[in-house]
Write an enzyme that holds these catalytic residues in place. Structure first.
Site, short mmCIF file in Angstrom:
data_model
loop_
_atom_site.label_atom_id
_atom_site.label_comp_id
_atom_site.label_asym_id
_atom_site.label_seq_id
_atom_site.Cartn_x
_atom_site.Cartn_y
_atom_site.Cartn_z
N HIS A 28 -1.24 5.03 3.13
CA HIS A 28 -1.71 3.76 2.19
C HIS A 28 -1.58 2.56 3.01
CE1 HIS A 28 -3.78 1.92 -1.09
NE2 HIS A 28 -3.02 2.38 -2.09
N GLN A 73 -2.18 -1.05 1.11
CA GLN A 73 -1.02 -1.31 0.14
C GLN A 73 0.16 -1.86 0.74
OE1 GLN A 73 -1.07 -0.70 -3.30
NE2 GLN A 73 0.63 -2.11 -3.20
N CYS A 124 3.33 0.44 -6.30
CA CYS A 124 1.78 0.02 -5.78
C CYS A 124 1.01 0.08 -7.09
CB CYS A 124 1.45 0.89 -5.00
SG CYS A 124 1.36 2.81 -5.56
N ARG A 168 -3.10 -7.51 -2.47
CA ARG A 168 -3.82 -6.52 -1.90
C ARG A 168 -5.23 -7.19 -1.39
NH1 ARG A 168 -3.93 -1.28 -3.29
NH2 ARG A 168 -5.44 -1.17 -1.90
N ARG A 205 -11.47 6.21 0.72
CA ARG A 205 -10.37 6.84 -0.01
C ARG A 205 -10.65 8.15 -0.24
NH1 ARG A 205 -6.96 4.79 -5.34
NH2 ARG A 205 -6.22 3.43 -3.56
N ASP A 233 7.24 5.19 -6.52
CA ASP A 233 5.83 5.53 -6.88
C ASP A 233 5.96 6.65 -7.65
OD1 ASP A 233 3.10 5.61 -6.56
OD2 ASP A 233 3.18 6.59 -4.59
N1 NVA Z 1 0.81 7.92 -4.45
C1 NVA Z 1 -0.32 7.41 -5.32
C2 NVA Z 1 -0.45 6.02 -4.88
C3 NVA Z 1 -1.76 5.61 -5.79
C4 NVA Z 1 -1.92 4.15 -5.29
C5 NVA Z 1 -1.49 8.45 -5.21
O1 NVA Z 1 -1.81 9.02 -4.07
O2 NVA Z 1 -1.99 8.64 -6.12
N1 CP Z 2 -2.07 0.78 -5.83
C1 CP Z 2 -3.74 1.10 -5.48
O1 CP Z 2 -4.00 1.60 -4.35
O2 CP Z 2 -4.15 1.24 -6.66
P1 CP Z 2 -5.63 1.65 -7.23
O3 CP Z 2 -5.47 3.37 -7.08
O4 CP Z 2 -5.83 1.34 -8.36
O5 CP Z 2 -6.65 1.54 -6.01
#
Ligand code: NVA
Ligand code: CP
Length: 307
Positions: free
Chosen positions: A130, A133, A262, A290, A103, A221
C-alpha cells in the site's frame, strides 16, 4: 523515478524524500489557494477491484485540484470483470488516459498492467503493498516530528500490505522499524529479506510491548484485510487479547509518541476506542495527507513540468 509507483521497494530513499517534499508543497499550495494545476487536461483511470473510501476520494479530488479529471472503473462493471486480459486493458487505457490507479488483489496484476501500459501506473493497494498510504504516513510523521531519520516506528498486528510497505518506507527513510505479529502472520519473505540487510534497525518480534518500547510512532491495521473475510474467526483467535494498541501499550512508547492507522479502524480489536480518540487528530491528518502525497505522486509521474 521509474515510470510507475508499484511498490516502495522500487524507490530509493531520495525518491521518497522528493515525493514528501513535493507533497508538503502541494499541501501548502492547497491551503493557501495557490495555483498548482500541473495536470491540466489530463485524465486518470481508477480501477477498483476492492472497496475504498479514502483512496477513491483522495485520487479523484486530487486530480480535480491538479486541473485534471479522474474516472472510476469498477472491476465488476468494466470488461475486466468479464475476463478481458489486463494487457489489453492496459493498451486501451493508454490511448485515452494519462495515468492509471489500480486497487486489486495480486501484486502481479499491477506489475502486468504497468508492463503493458505506456502511461504511469500507481498501486492503490494490493495484498502485497500500500505504497500511497505509507507515503502519507511518512509525510505525517515528518510533519509532526520534523524528521524521520533516527526515529523508531512500531507496527502491531498482521504482517500484511501495510506492514510490508511500512517496513520498506521506514527503513529507506532512516527510521528503525519493529514489527510485532503472531506466528504464521509474518510480513512477506521478500520484504523480510530486504529488511535483514538493515541489521539491528529492523526487528520482528512476537511481543507488542517489545515493538512499542521507546517508539516514536505506533501503527496498527485490521486483523483481517479485504479478501480475508473468510479467515475472520481464525484470525481473531490468533490476534485477540495481545495484538492491540491500547493505553497500557502506549505507556512503553516515547512520551509524545504518535499513533497511526490507515483506516478503517475496528475499535476494540486492533485498537481501543480510547487510544483511537486520543490520537484522532493525527490519524485524520494522516488520512488527509493521502490527498497531498498522491497529488505529489501524480504530478511527478504524469506532469509535463519537472518537479
Ligand atoms: N490491510 C487493509 C488495509 C486497508 C486500507 C486491507 O488490505 O484491507
Ligand atoms: N486507507 C485506505 O486505503 O482507505 P480506503 O480503503 O478507504 O481507500
Amino acid at each position: 523515478m521509474e515510470k510507475d509507483l508499484l511498490k516502495l521497494l522500487d524507490l530509493t530513499g531520495e525518491d521518497i524524500d522528493h515525493i514528501l517534499n513535493v507533497a508538503d508543497q502541494m499541501k501548502y499550495s492547497q491551503k493557501h489557494h495557490l495555483p498548482h494545476n500541473y495536470l491540466q487536461g489530463k485524465a486518470l483511470a481508477m480501477i477498483f477491484e476492492k472497496n475504498s473510501t479514502r483512496t477513491r476520494v483522495s485520487f479523484e479530488v486530487g486530480m480535480y485540484q491538479l486541473g485534471g479529471h479522474a474516472l472510476f472503473l469498477s472491476g465488476k462493471e468494466s470488461q475486466i470483470g468479464r475476463g478481458e486480459p489486463i494487457e489489453d486493458t492496459a493498451r486501451v487505457l493508454s490511448r485515452y488516459c494519462d495515468g492509471i490507479m489500480i486497487r486489486t488483489y495480486g501484486q502481479n496484476e499491477v506489475e502486468e498492467l504497468a508492463k503493458y501500459a505506456d502511461i504511469p501506473v500507481i498501486n492503490g493497494l494490493t495484498d502485497f503493498a500500500h505504497p500511497c498510504q505509507v507515503l502519507a504516513d511518512l509525510m505525517t510523521i515528518r510533519e509532526k516530528m520534523t524528521r524521520l531519520e533516527g526515529l523508531k516506528m512500531a507496527f502491531v498486528g498482521d504482517g500484511n500490505n501495510m506492514a510490508n510497505s511500512l517496513i520498506v518506507g521506514g527503513l529507506k527513510t532512516g527510521m528503525s522499524v519493529s514489527i510485532a505479529c503472531p506466528e504464521g502472520y509474518e510480513p512477506d519473505p521478500v520484504v523480510l529479506d530486504f529488511a535483514r540487510a538493515y541489521g539491528d534497525k529492523f526487528s520482528l518480534v512476537r511481543d507488542p510491548r517489545e515493538a512499542a518500547a521507546d517508539a516514536d510512532a505506533v501503527f496498527t491495521d485490521v486483523w483481517a484485510s479485504m479478501g480475508q473475510e473468510g479467515e475472520k474467526a481464525k484470525r481473531e483467535q490468533a490476534f485477540a487479547g495481545v495484538y492491540q494498541v491500547n493505553e497500557e501499550l502506549m505507556k512503553l512508547a516515547h512520551p509524545g509518541c504518535m499513533v497511526q492507522h490507515c483506516l478503517p479502524a475496528h475499535r476494540g480489536e486492533e485498537i481501543t476506542a480510547e487510544t483511537f480518540e486520543k490520537h484522532a487528530p493525527e490519524i485524520f491528518e494522516e488520512a488527509e495527507n493521502r490527498l497531498h502525497a498522491q497529488k505529489a505522486v501524480m504530478a511527478i509521474l504524469m506532469g509535463e513540468e519537472k518537479l
